[in-house]
Design a protein around this motif. Sequence first.
Motif, short mmCIF file in Angstrom:
data_model
loop_
_atom_site.label_atom_id
_atom_site.label_comp_id
_atom_site.label_asym_id
_atom_site.label_seq_id
_atom_site.Cartn_x
_atom_site.Cartn_y
_atom_site.Cartn_z
N ASP A 1 0.83 -1.21 0.00
CA ASP A 1 0.00 0.00 0.00
C ASP A 1 0.86 1.27 0.00
OD1 ASP A 1 1.11 -0.44 2.47
OD2 ASP A 1 -0.63 0.27 3.60
N LYS A 2 2.14 1.14 -0.41
CA LYS A 2 3.04 2.30 -0.40
C LYS A 2 3.52 2.58 -1.83
CE LYS A 2 3.23 3.32 3.99
NZ LYS A 2 3.51 2.33 4.97
N ALA B 1 0.44 -8.39 5.13
CA ALA B 1 1.59 -8.90 4.38
C ALA B 1 2.28 -7.76 3.63
CB ALA B 1 1.14 -9.96 3.38
N TRP B 2 3.60 -7.85 3.49
CA TRP B 2 4.35 -6.88 2.69
C TRP B 2 5.23 -7.66 1.71
CZ3 TRP B 2 9.57 -7.43 4.03
CH2 TRP B 2 9.81 -7.99 5.29
N ASN C 1 6.85 4.50 -2.34
CA ASN C 1 8.06 3.74 -2.06
C ASN C 1 8.30 2.66 -3.13
OD1 ASN C 1 8.44 5.25 0.20
ND2 ASN C 1 7.81 3.68 1.64
N ILE C 2 7.21 2.04 -3.60
CA ILE C 2 7.36 1.02 -4.65
C ILE C 2 7.98 1.67 -5.90
CG2 ILE C 2 6.11 -0.54 -6.21
CD1 ILE C 2 4.11 -0.99 -3.87
N ARG C 3 7.49 2.87 -6.24
CA ARG C 3 8.02 3.58 -7.41
C ARG C 3 9.51 3.89 -7.23
NH1 ARG C 3 4.38 7.74 -7.64
NH2 ARG C 3 5.86 9.26 -6.83
N LEU C 4 9.85 4.35 -6.04
CA LEU C 4 11.26 4.68 -5.75
C LEU C 4 12.13 3.42 -5.88
CD1 LEU C 4 13.36 6.76 -4.73
CD2 LEU C 4 12.76 6.10 -2.41
#
Length: 162
Positions: free
Chosen positions: A115-116, A154-155, A119-122
Amino acid sequence: MLIRKATAEEMLKLWGYPDYHVASPTARFYCRNIASGNAVFWTVDDGGELIGELYVFLSLEDRDFANGEDTAYLCAFRVKEGFRGQGLGSRMMNAALNELKALGFQKATIGVGSDKPQNIRLYCRFGFDEKVKNCHYDPCGMDENGLPEYEEEAWWLLAKRL
Ligand SMILES: CC(C)(COP(=O)(O)OP(=O)(O)OC[C@H]1O[C@@H](n2cnc3c(N)ncnc32)[C@H](O)[C@@H]1OP(=O)(O)O)[C@@H](O)C(=O)NCCC(=O)NCCS
């Protein structure tokens, strides 16, 4: 702004603990691993004040995260509020990845919440484009018994070739 490695004592101070004995189980885990050389603490030093953190664990029990041979785990990546978006996190990340490569590591892993999106893009921009697995445990986040804490949500564990 200086990107440099820091010590276990500096980590404890940054996390607000006067010494090891009063530190949380997670802080003690980080501290022991930095002191033994199994973890590297990268920081941004702003004239003596530490405003960034990125930890690299070389070996962990779960070898998908780090196996001490070719795969290392990056975690607790933070830049102090007010200093974000200026490239400091990227500079720390590059320093950590370059050193891992020079040490002969071939893969770096990092965890991110599904859900971030920012951060995923970075992390995608840094080349963390492989999803290793869903995780419910952070191998470096300890409960009061010194065991990895179960996380309901979960992450993702992502990986990048070096
Ligand atoms: C993620 C983080 C360490 C990046 O450090 P940084 O110095 O801001 O990073 P850079 O300036 O090199 O790169 C900026 C990128 O960081 C990401 N980012 C994440 N949160 C951000 C924030 N609050 N402010 C600015 N950028 C942020 C964005 O992807 C941004 O890229 P964009 O401009 O294309 O959107 C920092 O933003 C932070 O501490 N965030 C809060 C803690 C966190 O989420 N840590 C990662 C999970 S453990």
